[in-house]
Design a protein around this motif. Structure first.
Motif, PDB file in Angstrom:
ATOM      1  N   UNK A  72      39.833  36.030  32.700  1.00 30.17           N
ATOM      2  CA  UNK A  72      38.964  35.678  33.755  1.00 30.17           C
ATOM      3  C   UNK A  72      39.181  35.628  35.283  1.00 30.17           C
ATOM      4  N   UNK A  73      40.429  35.222  35.581  1.00 33.41           N
ATOM      5  CA  UNK A  73      40.635  34.511  37.188  1.00 33.41           C
ATOM      6  C   UNK A  73      41.434  35.635  37.612  1.00 33.41           C
ATOM      7  N   UNK A  74      42.847  36.581  36.718  1.00 35.58           N
ATOM      8  CA  UNK A  74      42.973  37.594  37.048  1.00 35.58           C
ATOM      9  C   UNK A  74      41.926  39.233  38.100  1.00 35.58           C
ATOM     10  N   UNK A  75      41.246  38.529  36.551  1.00 40.69           N
ATOM     11  CA  UNK A  75      40.453  39.981  36.474  1.00 40.69           C
ATOM     12  C   UNK A  75      39.738  40.101  37.917  1.00 40.69           C
ATOM     13  N   UNK A  76      38.842  38.315  37.766  1.00 40.31           N
ATOM     14  CA  UNK A  76      38.239  38.345  39.735  1.00 40.31           C
ATOM     15  C   UNK A  76      39.398  38.453  40.820  1.00 40.31           C
ATOM     16  N   UNK A  77      40.762  38.171  40.753  1.00 42.21           N
ATOM     17  CA  UNK A  77      41.725  38.957  41.967  1.00 42.21           C
ATOM     18  C   UNK A  77      41.890  39.716  42.138  1.00 42.21           C
ATOM     19  N   UNK A  78      42.012  41.068  40.896  1.00 45.61           N
ATOM     20  CA  UNK A  78      41.958  41.866  41.083  1.00 45.61           C
ATOM     21  C   UNK A  78      41.435  42.662  41.773  1.00 45.61           C
ATOM     22  N   UNK A  79      39.621  42.536  41.474  1.00 43.72           N
ATOM     23  CA  UNK A  79      38.875  43.379  41.817  1.00 43.72           C
ATOM     24  C   UNK A  79      37.755  43.135  42.573  1.00 43.72           C
ATOM     25  N   UNK A 384      32.499  44.990  48.893  1.00 44.95           N
ATOM     26  CA  UNK A 384      32.898  46.352  47.934  1.00 44.95           C
ATOM     27  C   UNK A 384      31.944  46.413  46.963  1.00 44.95           C
ATOM     28  N   UNK A 385      32.064  47.534  45.952  1.00 45.12           N
ATOM     29  CA  UNK A 385      31.110  47.669  45.110  1.00 45.12           C
ATOM     30  C   UNK A 385      31.705  46.839  43.611  1.00 45.12           C
ATOM     31  N   UNK A 386      32.860  46.146  44.128  1.00 49.89           N
ATOM     32  CA  UNK A 386      33.643  45.805  42.658  1.00 49.89           C
ATOM     33  C   UNK A 386      33.582  44.300  42.925  1.00 49.89           C
ATOM     34  N   UNK A 387      33.303  44.010  44.181  1.00 52.29           N
ATOM     35  CA  UNK A 387      32.710  42.600  44.513  1.00 52.29           C
ATOM     36  C   UNK A 387      31.281  42.199  44.454  1.00 52.29           C
ATOM     37  N   UNK A 388      30.589  43.593  44.577  1.00 51.49           N
ATOM     38  CA  UNK A 388      28.706  43.276  44.058  1.00 51.49           C
ATOM     39  C   UNK A 388      28.653  43.136  42.488  1.00 51.49           C
ATOM     40  N   UNK A 389      30.069  44.021  41.744  1.00 50.51           N
ATOM     41  CA  UNK A 389      29.836  43.989  40.217  1.00 50.51           C
ATOM     42  C   UNK A 389      30.100  42.565  39.288  1.00 50.51           C
ATOM     43  N   UNK A 390      31.549  42.227  40.619  1.00 52.03           N
ATOM     44  CA  UNK A 390      31.556  40.691  40.548  1.00 52.03           C
ATOM     45  C   UNK A 390      31.114  39.132  40.088  1.00 52.03           C
ATOM     46  N   UNK A 391      29.785  39.282  41.406  1.00 47.93           N
ATOM     47  CA  UNK A 391      28.848  38.437  41.224  1.00 47.93           C
ATOM     48  C   UNK A 391      28.150  38.669  40.925  1.00 47.93           C
TER      49      UNK A 391
END
Length: 416
Positions: A72-79, A384-391
């Protein structure tokens, strides 16, 4: 233990290594990271918990949960976090993930565990050259040596060393490795000074993995305390209570979300130690899950600076989850930890309750301090859209986990 399937284990270690190498080329490094994340998730699903390879490496149910958090931590870093100006953050995140996997897989082998902990100690200064690493590096190295020596002696049969002395050395080693107070000051300083991408990878992945060194060896500590079986758990729980109380008090001195996130990592670690010492592994598992979901959000919100709606959504999710407010997963985690603490000792339970309340008030102070950001005319970062999706996904996970914590315990941690 059944034999660990070699293909799954190979994929778990090889895919992150390839992704770390590919991260040197930003043009296609993100695509490789995405494929590595998917492949690693499939390998984790297929990898049976409580399995081992000839006593050299193995993974427990608790360790498998820590491996999921590291992913999960890597996914948050990447996206979720931007590649610039921290261009090397993705590569560092994959390296941290590999170190976390190594820790999880090596917890049952003293020699391999020592080698992995020494590798982490050697790698810490290079993960983020801007962050002070000496204190954390020394704690990992000394703690690893104490754990290695203690586990080796404990498995060798009768020795001149008394069980109480041996248990005390092991507890000290585990507290050094995990980062309990006062040994966590080096970890706290590193998290405070590190960039958000590296701090996210450590908070979500490496710290829970280090916690498995203690959890997976609780049976060894219990065997050493046949005469007075409560001493070791009480010592672990007390250090956890001191850790969370002092981190909650220190949170009153911070004003930024990043610093609050760093303090929160130590606070959640304290909760996990209390739960582990009090025999509540379910509470420890949920406390680490909350850490991995909320603290990275705080590192992300620092960048959004509360000038956009998504900044407020992320801040609200991080704060409510970290403070243990219903219906988030943090509420279930704190209930389980408090129940375990009160079962062990009334003063311990009251200390944990006081720490939870103090941390809630300290977090609210940060929100009040940031209220003025929305009125400032300076340009804000547009997420970015990826930040919004992650949040959105993290907030949904916090709420869904709070509604069905048993699913998190059974599906992620193999508990229950």
């Amino acid at each position: 233990m059944p034999a660990t399937p070699i293909p799954q284990l190979t994929a778990l270690l090889l895919l992150p290594a390839l992704a770390a190498a590919a991260a040197r080329r930003p043009a296609w490094g993100r695509a490789v990271s995405a494929l590595a994340l998917i492949g690693s998730a499939v390998a984790l699903i297929l990898l049976p918990a409580n399995s081992a390879i000839s006593g050299i490496a193995g993974i427990s149910g608790f360790g498998k949960g820590a491996a999921w958090l590291a992913l999960l931590g890597v996914a948050l870093v990447v996206f979720a976090l931007p590649a610039r100006p921290d261009a090397g953050g993705t590569r560092a995140a994959w390296i941290i993930h590999l170190l976390a996997l190594g820790t999880v897989l090596a917890t049952r082998s003293p020699m391999v565990l020592l080698l992995v902990l020494l590798m982490i100690a050697a790698a810490v200064p290079r993960l983020d050259p801007a962050a002070s690493a000496d204190g954390w590096r020394r704690s990992l190295a000394v703690g690893g040596l104490l754990v290695f020596a203690g586990l080796l002696i404990a498995g060798a049969g009768p020795t001149p060393v008394t069980d109480l002395t041996l248990a005390g050395g092991l507890v000290l080693g585990f507290l050094l490795v995990t980062g309990a107070f006062p040994f966590g000051l080096g970890l706290w300083r590193w998290l405070t000074e590190a960039g958000p991408r590296r701090a996210t990878a450590v908070a979500a992945g490496l710290v829970p993995a280090l916690m498995t060194t203690l959890v997976d060896n609780l049976d060894v500590l219990n065997r050493l305390q046949l005469v007075q079986p409560t001493r070791v758990p009480v010592a672990i729980a007390l250090f956890g209570a001191v850790t969370l109380l002092l981190s909650a008090l220190h949170s009153f001195a911070v004003r930024g979300w990043h610093s609050l996130g760093a303090d929160g990592v130590l606070f959640d670690l304290g909760l996990a130690l209390v739960a582990a010492g009090a025999g509540g592994l379910d509470g420890a598992a949920l406390a680490l899950t909350v850490m991995s979901l909320t603290r990275p959000l705080m590192f992300l919100v620092e960048r959004l600076q509360m000038r956009r709606a998504w900044g407020w959504i992320g801040a609200a999710g991080a704060l409510l989850g970290a403070a243990g407010m219903p219906p988030t997963l943090g509420f279930a985690a704190r209930l389980l930890v408090l129940a375990a603490a009160f079962r062990l000792s009334l003063p311990l339970g009251l200390a944990v309750l006081a720490g939870v309340m103090l941390q809630l008030v300290a977090s609210a102070r940060v929100v009040l301090a940031r209220l003025g950001d929305a009125a400032r005319p300076a340009a804000a970062h547009h997420p970015r859209i990826s930040e919004r999706i992650a949040i959105a996904l993290v907030v949904v996970a916090l709420v869904a986990g709070g509604i069905a914590p048993g699913v998190v315990l059974s599906r992620v941690w193999g508990i229950g």
